[in-house]
Design a protein around this motif. Structure first.
Motif, PDB file in Angstrom:
ATOM      1  N   ASP A  31      -6.735  53.580  18.038  1.00  0.00           N
ATOM      2  CA  ASP A  31      -5.332  53.773  18.392  1.00  0.00           C
ATOM      3  C   ASP A  31      -4.595  52.498  18.781  1.00  0.00           C
ATOM      4  N   GLN A  32      -5.330  51.431  19.087  1.00  0.00           N
ATOM      5  CA  GLN A  32      -4.716  50.170  19.479  1.00  0.00           C
ATOM      6  C   GLN A  32      -5.782  49.078  19.484  1.00  0.00           C
ATOM      7  N   PHE A  33      -5.375  47.853  19.773  1.00  0.00           N
ATOM      8  CA  PHE A  33      -6.324  46.765  19.970  1.00  0.00           C
ATOM      9  C   PHE A  33      -6.768  46.775  21.423  1.00  0.00           C
ATOM     10  N   TYR A  34      -7.987  46.261  21.657  1.00  0.00           N
ATOM     11  CA  TYR A  34      -8.539  46.191  23.006  1.00  0.00           C
ATOM     12  C   TYR A  34      -9.090  44.799  23.258  1.00  0.00           C
ATOM     13  N   ILE A  35      -8.975  44.343  24.513  1.00  0.00           N
ATOM     14  CA  ILE A  35      -9.532  43.064  24.944  1.00  0.00           C
ATOM     15  C   ILE A  35     -10.764  43.355  25.781  1.00  0.00           C
ATOM     16  N   ASP A  36     -11.884  42.742  25.422  1.00  0.00           N
ATOM     17  CA  ASP A  36     -13.119  42.940  26.177  1.00  0.00           C
ATOM     18  C   ASP A  36     -12.975  42.219  27.523  1.00  0.00           C
ATOM     19  N   PRO A  37     -12.919  42.968  28.629  1.00  0.00           N
ATOM     20  CA  PRO A  37     -12.707  42.339  29.936  1.00  0.00           C
ATOM     21  C   PRO A  37     -13.868  41.465  30.388  1.00  0.00           C
ATOM     22  N   ASP A  38     -15.041  41.654  29.819  1.00  0.00           N
ATOM     23  CA  ASP A  38     -16.196  40.837  30.189  1.00  0.00           C
ATOM     24  C   ASP A  38     -16.266  39.527  29.410  1.00  0.00           C
ATOM     25  N   VAL A  39     -15.505  39.415  28.339  1.00  0.00           N
ATOM     26  CA  VAL A  39     -15.543  38.219  27.493  1.00  0.00           C
ATOM     27  C   VAL A  39     -14.259  37.394  27.619  1.00  0.00           C
ATOM     28  N   VAL A  67      -4.949  52.611  33.511  1.00  0.00           N
ATOM     29  CA  VAL A  67      -5.698  53.417  32.548  1.00  0.00           C
ATOM     30  C   VAL A  67      -6.041  52.598  31.303  1.00  0.00           C
ATOM     31  N   PHE A  68      -5.211  51.620  30.958  1.00  0.00           N
ATOM     32  CA  PHE A  68      -5.469  50.808  29.765  1.00  0.00           C
ATOM     33  C   PHE A  68      -6.648  49.861  29.977  1.00  0.00           C
ATOM     34  N   LEU A  69      -6.848  49.393  31.193  1.00  0.00           N
ATOM     35  CA  LEU A  69      -8.036  48.599  31.503  1.00  0.00           C
ATOM     36  C   LEU A  69      -9.273  49.491  31.420  1.00  0.00           C
ATOM     37  N   GLN A  70      -9.191  50.685  31.950  1.00  0.00           N
ATOM     38  CA  GLN A  70     -10.313  51.629  31.889  1.00  0.00           C
ATOM     39  C   GLN A  70     -10.662  51.964  30.445  1.00  0.00           C
ATOM     40  N   ARG A  71      -9.649  52.158  29.618  1.00  0.00           N
ATOM     41  CA  ARG A  71      -9.893  52.477  28.206  1.00  0.00           C
ATOM     42  C   ARG A  71     -10.571  51.314  27.494  1.00  0.00           C
ATOM     43  N   ALA A  72     -10.176  50.083  27.817  1.00  0.00           N
ATOM     44  CA  ALA A  72     -10.810  48.907  27.207  1.00  0.00           C
ATOM     45  C   ALA A  72     -12.272  48.807  27.647  1.00  0.00           C
ATOM     46  N   GLU A  73     -12.524  49.033  28.933  1.00  0.00           N
ATOM     47  CA  GLU A  73     -13.894  48.983  29.443  1.00  0.00           C
ATOM     48  C   GLU A  73     -14.762  50.037  28.733  1.00  0.00           C
ATOM     49  N   GLU A  74     -14.222  51.232  28.557  1.00  0.00           N
ATOM     50  CA  GLU A  74     -14.963  52.308  27.865  1.00  0.00           C
ATOM     51  C   GLU A  74     -15.178  51.967  26.399  1.00  0.00           C
ATOM     52  N   PHE A  75     -14.170  51.399  25.754  1.00  0.00           N
ATOM     53  CA  PHE A  75     -14.279  51.035  24.345  1.00  0.00           C
ATOM     54  C   PHE A  75     -15.439  50.063  24.138  1.00  0.00           C
ATOM     55  N   PHE A  76     -15.522  49.027  24.969  1.00  0.00           N
ATOM     56  CA  PHE A  76     -16.569  48.028  24.801  1.00  0.00           C
ATOM     57  C   PHE A  76     -17.913  48.484  25.349  1.00  0.00           C
ATOM     58  N   ALA A  77     -17.936  49.408  26.275  1.00  0.00           N
ATOM     59  CA  ALA A  77     -19.209  49.934  26.797  1.00  0.00           C
ATOM     60  C   ALA A  77     -19.933  50.755  25.736  1.00  0.00           C
ATOM     61  N   ASN A  78     -19.175  51.334  24.838  1.00  0.00           N
ATOM     62  CA  ASN A  78     -19.751  52.179  23.778  1.00  0.00           C
ATOM     63  C   ASN A  78     -20.094  51.402  22.522  1.00  0.00           C
ATOM     64  N   ARG A  79     -20.082  50.097  22.571  1.00  0.00           N
ATOM     65  CA  ARG A  79     -20.363  49.259  21.387  1.00  0.00           C
ATOM     66  C   ARG A  79     -21.769  48.771  21.409  1.00  0.00           C
TER      67      ARG A  79
END
Length: 79
Positions: A31-39, A67-79
């Motif tokens: 649905d959008q681009f995400y920035i990996d908060p750990d990288v 919520v957008f930070l949470q969504r990014a964290e979830e996106f990268f946690a599932n990779r």
């Protein structure tokens, strides 16, 4: 701290941010681009080129944007 891509990206999905990121921490989601908060190295290159002003620093988020930070964290946690 990391940068976070917000709601404006959902309608536009502009990809300029991907090509300027020096650490390749931005990925396209369904649905959008995400920035990996750990990288993310907090360089602000992505924010400077975003044509829809959809990128903010994590510490500048309003409570309803967190919520957008949470969504990014979830996106990268599932990779």
């Amino acid at each position: 701290m990391a940068f976070v891509i917000l709601e404006a990206c959902q309608t536009e999905k502009a990809a300029e941010c991907v090509s300027v990121c020096p650490v390749d921490c931005i990925e396209e989601g369904p649905d959008q681009f995400y920035i990996d908060p750990d990288v993310c190295i907090d360089c602000a290159a992505c924010k400077a080129v975003c044509p829809v002003d959809a990128i903010e620093e994590e510490y500048d988020l309003s409570p309803d944007q967190e919520v957008f930070l949470q969504r990014a964290e979830e996106f990268f946690a599932n990779r």
